[in-house]
Scaffold this active site. Structure first.
Site, PDB file in Angstrom:
ATOM      1  N   GLY A  69      30.271  44.412 -70.501  1.00  0.00           N
ATOM      2  CA  GLY A  69      29.653  43.265 -69.865  1.00  0.00           C
ATOM      3  C   GLY A  69      29.248  43.619 -68.452  1.00  0.00           C
ATOM      4  N   TYR A  70      28.451  42.743 -67.866  1.00  0.00           N
ATOM      5  CA  TYR A  70      27.886  43.016 -66.554  1.00  0.00           C
ATOM      6  C   TYR A  70      28.329  41.971 -65.541  1.00  0.00           C
ATOM      7  CZ  TYR A  70      25.350  46.597 -68.898  1.00  0.00           C
ATOM      8  OH  TYR A  70      25.056  47.721 -69.614  1.00  0.00           O
TER       9      TYR A  70
END
Length: 156
Positions: free
Chosen positions: A28-29
């Site tokens: 994820g970012y």
């Protein structure tokens, strides 16, 4: 300073044959601005925080640090933008290079890409028959962009 030099390709799975055991990856970012992306990745039982600079040709700065697994899972769950990237990565040796083949799930189901790291930007490599086309410069295929605009939303 760490410099990543890589090329990215679409893959024809029918020409590939049987794959060996892969590694499940969820990432994820935390940030995806133009200058840098900050990624959290869980790969099997290890976790990493990675900072990647913007691309200049096929190169970019990359820094990666191992972090506690429980903290990474909490970041993926509570802090990262959605959807989280979910894929299995297979390492395939071919002509003195290691191709990282990713088969995506969830919002990016149906996408299969391979990346190969190079020692310099103009390095010549021999491509396997299962490579369809290069997509290195197509920003849609960046994992950070697959999170924003998943493959399932693309017009075929």
């Amino acid at each position: 300073m760490a410099l990543e030099i890589e090329r990215k390709y679409l893959v024809d799975l029918e020409k590939l044959g049987t794959l060996q055991t892969g590694n499940r990856i969820k990432q994820g970012y935390l940030s995806t601005n133009k200058e840098a992306v900050v990624r959290v990745r869980v790969k099997n039982d290890k976790a990493y925080l990675t900072i990647k600079g913007s691309n200049v040709g096929v190169s970019r700065l990359e820094f990666e640090y191992e972090i506690p697994l429980d903290e990474a899972n909490e970041m993926l769950d509570k802090l990262c933008q959605k959807p989280v990237i979910d894929k299995t990565r297979y390492l395939i040796e071919y002509e003195n290079h290691t191709f990282e083949l990713d088969i995506f799930y969830g919002e990016n189901e149906g996408l299969v890409v391979a990346e190969v790291e190079l020692s310099c930007e103009d390095e010549t490599i021999k491509l396997p028959s299962w490579i369809k086309e290069e997509v290195t410069s197509d920003e849609r295929y960046y994992n950070s962009n697959l999170m924003k605009n998943p493959y399932k939303n693309w017009k075929k």
